[in-house]
Write a protein that holds these residues in place. Structure first.
Motif, PDB file in Angstrom:
ATOM      1  N   THR A   2     -84.666 -42.574  -5.478  1.00  0.00           N
ATOM      2  CA  THR A   2     -84.161 -43.567  -6.279  1.00  0.00           C
ATOM      3  C   THR A   2     -83.040 -44.180  -5.788  1.00  0.00           C
ATOM      4  N   ALA A   3     -82.244 -43.522  -4.773  1.00  0.00           N
ATOM      5  CA  ALA A   3     -80.880 -44.077  -4.397  1.00  0.00           C
ATOM      6  C   ALA A   3     -81.440 -45.191  -3.288  1.00  0.00           C
ATOM      7  N   ALA A   4     -82.302 -44.917  -2.579  1.00  0.00           N
ATOM      8  CA  ALA A   4     -82.724 -45.983  -1.536  1.00  0.00           C
ATOM      9  C   ALA A   4     -83.226 -47.161  -2.220  1.00  0.00           C
ATOM     10  N   THR A   5     -83.924 -47.185  -3.170  1.00  0.00           N
ATOM     11  CA  THR A   5     -84.360 -48.171  -4.048  1.00  0.00           C
ATOM     12  C   THR A   5     -83.177 -49.007  -4.668  1.00  0.00           C
ATOM     13  N   ALA A   6     -82.426 -48.195  -5.484  1.00  0.00           N
ATOM     14  CA  ALA A   6     -81.197 -48.865  -6.129  1.00  0.00           C
ATOM     15  C   ALA A   6     -80.051 -49.399  -5.348  1.00  0.00           C
ATOM     16  N   LEU A   7     -79.918 -48.811  -4.214  1.00  0.00           N
ATOM     17  CA  LEU A   7     -78.569 -49.218  -3.408  1.00  0.00           C
ATOM     18  C   LEU A   7     -79.171 -50.219  -2.365  1.00  0.00           C
ATOM     19  N   ALA A   8     -80.501 -50.534  -1.966  1.00  0.00           N
ATOM     20  CA  ALA A   8     -80.779 -51.355  -0.795  1.00  0.00           C
ATOM     21  C   ALA A   8     -80.307 -52.750  -1.249  1.00  0.00           C
ATOM     22  N   PRO A   9     -80.133 -53.356  -2.339  1.00  0.00           N
ATOM     23  CA  PRO A   9     -79.650 -54.620  -2.518  1.00  0.00           C
ATOM     24  C   PRO A   9     -78.156 -54.678  -2.312  1.00  0.00           C
ATOM     25  N   LEU A  10     -77.427 -53.686  -2.289  1.00  0.00           N
ATOM     26  CA  LEU A  10     -76.087 -53.846  -2.037  1.00  0.00           C
ATOM     27  C   LEU A  10     -75.617 -53.698  -0.721  1.00  0.00           C
TER      28      LEU A  10
ATOM     29  N   ASP B 176     -81.354 -43.293   6.563  1.00  0.00           N
ATOM     30  CA  ASP B 176     -82.334 -43.471   5.441  1.00  0.00           C
ATOM     31  C   ASP B 176     -83.282 -42.257   5.831  1.00  0.00           C
ATOM     32  N   THR B 177     -83.024 -41.067   5.153  1.00  0.00           N
ATOM     33  CA  THR B 177     -83.637 -39.884   5.351  1.00  0.00           C
ATOM     34  C   THR B 177     -84.177 -39.260   3.925  1.00  0.00           C
ATOM     35  N   PRO B 178     -85.014 -38.232   3.794  1.00  0.00           N
ATOM     36  CA  PRO B 178     -85.553 -37.695   2.437  1.00  0.00           C
ATOM     37  C   PRO B 178     -84.162 -37.266   1.619  1.00  0.00           C
ATOM     38  N   GLU B 179     -83.074 -37.079   2.246  1.00  0.00           N
ATOM     39  CA  GLU B 179     -82.313 -36.309   1.600  1.00  0.00           C
ATOM     40  C   GLU B 179     -80.665 -37.156   1.409  1.00  0.00           C
ATOM     41  N   ALA B 180     -80.766 -38.485   2.209  1.00  0.00           N
ATOM     42  CA  ALA B 180     -79.483 -39.212   2.385  1.00  0.00           C
ATOM     43  C   ALA B 180     -79.811 -40.609   2.548  1.00  0.00           C
ATOM     44  N   TYR B 181     -79.125 -41.485   1.999  1.00  0.00           N
ATOM     45  CA  TYR B 181     -79.303 -43.147   2.048  1.00  0.00           C
ATOM     46  C   TYR B 181     -77.744 -43.731   2.164  1.00  0.00           C
ATOM     47  N   ALA B 182     -77.495 -44.235   3.383  1.00  0.00           N
ATOM     48  CA  ALA B 182     -76.560 -44.901   3.482  1.00  0.00           C
ATOM     49  C   ALA B 182     -76.281 -46.256   4.088  1.00  0.00           C
ATOM     50  N   TYR B 183     -75.284 -47.051   3.484  1.00  0.00           N
ATOM     51  CA  TYR B 183     -75.279 -48.491   4.071  1.00  0.00           C
ATOM     52  C   TYR B 183     -73.800 -49.167   4.221  1.00  0.00           C
ATOM     53  N   ARG B 184     -73.656 -50.084   4.685  1.00  0.00           N
ATOM     54  CA  ARG B 184     -72.337 -50.865   4.797  1.00  0.00           C
ATOM     55  C   ARG B 184     -72.477 -52.060   3.863  1.00  0.00           C
ATOM     56  N   THR B 185     -71.155 -52.135   3.169  1.00  0.00           N
ATOM     57  CA  THR B 185     -70.731 -53.238   2.307  1.00  0.00           C
ATOM     58  C   THR B 185     -69.460 -53.671   2.768  1.00  0.00           C
ATOM     59  N   GLY B 186     -69.247 -54.750   3.418  1.00  0.00           N
ATOM     60  CA  GLY B 186     -67.877 -55.360   3.782  1.00  0.00           C
ATOM     61  C   GLY B 186     -67.796 -54.048   4.860  1.00  0.00           C
TER      62      GLY B 186
END
Length: 286
Positions: free
Chosen positions: A238-246, A254-264
């Motif tokens: 759910t996190a990967a799907t919901a947060l990717a647009p941000l 991007d792993t089975p237990e964590a999703y991280a991204y940069r914004t600014g």
């Protein structure tokens, strides 16, 4: 049967006659000396000011630990993932008569999967030369080891694909007045970390109106590194799907237990590992 009467043995009168008596006195003297040492140790722990650095209390060691965390954040650069809340664990023994506590702080960093050693080596190379940081293969795996000064140790180790944890620890110390957590007050009001966290929580459908937990560390060149954290119940998929647009660009992790991204300039992490699922947003040192 002979009528002769066998004479009784005369008590010993030679050098060994006083041996039992000497042994008794030696035992008494040993017990008395042990009691005296115990009494002196108790008086010293109760009344004496610290005379060596490892006796400094948690309150005195806290600033050194916080500064070391800031150095690790700077050395990690864009790899910084989040600052972990401090832990104070009581119950260690300073002496047979005195309890103490250990202060531990952690920083998570992220890099390419399979390149955890290279990530640790890069961090070690950027730490102060006085720390004598190095990375070695040990029986427990790859480890970064360093000395932050004032008997504060640093260790780094891989925790998952692409992730490493950097740990700063005091060892057992007198509690004193205790450690005051480096909270968000010194960093001013709400900033980029809090706003990025609120956006992530809204995307995940979690309430964003509660105050997040704030974790900070002073940067060696000035300024403050800051992590805002909030519990979440969302799953990794759910996190990967919901947060990717941000995300600005692709995911940092991007792993089975964590999703991280940069914004600014903020790194946002949704960690769904069992036991402590949470979302965090981190602004590194400038």
């Amino acid at each position: 049967m002979s009528g002769a009467v066998q004479a009784e043995y005369a008590p010993p009168t030679g050098p060994d006659a006083s041996a039992p008596k000497r042994r008794r006195w030696l035992l008494v003297a040993t017990v008395a000396w042990a009691l005296l040492l115990g009494l002196l140790a108790w008086i010293s722990v109760r009344d004496d000011a610290p005379t060596v650095r490892e006796q400094r209390s948690l309150a005195e060691a806290g600033p050194r630990v916080d500064a070391a965390v800031g150095e690790l954040v700077t050395a990690s650069g864009p790899a910084v993932l989040e600052l972990i809340p401090a832990r104070v664990e009581r119950g260690c023994r300073l002496t047979p008569l005195a309890d103490g506590a250990t202060l531990t702080r952690d920083v998570e960093a992220v890099g390419a999967a399979g390149a955890e050693r290279e990530l640790l080596e890069g961090i070690a190379d950027r730490l102060p030369a006085s720390w004598r940081a190095g990375v070695r293969l040990t029986p427990d795996g790859v480890r970064l080891r360093a000395d932050a000064g004032e008997f504060v140790s640093v260790e780094g180790r891989p925790t998952a694909d692409g992730r490493v944890r950097l740990t700063v620890e005091t060892g057992c110390r007198p509690v004193g007045t205790g450690y005051t957590s480096a909270g968000g007050a010194s960093a001013g009001g709400a900033g980029g970390a809090e706003m990025a966290l609120a956006g992530a929580l809204r995307a995940l459908g979690d309430p964003a109106d509660t105050a997040p937990e704030l974790v900070t560390a002073p940067c060696p060149g000035g300024g403050v590194a800051r992590t805002a954290r909030s519990a979440t119940g969302g799953g990794a998929a759910t996190a990967a799907t919901a947060l990717a647009p941000l995300a600005t660009g692709g995911p940092v992790l991007d792993t089975p237990e964590a999703y991280a991204y940069r914004t600014g300039g903020v790194v946002v992490l949704a960690d769904t590992a069992p036991g402590h699922p949470h979302v965090s947003a981190t602004t590194p040192c400038p």
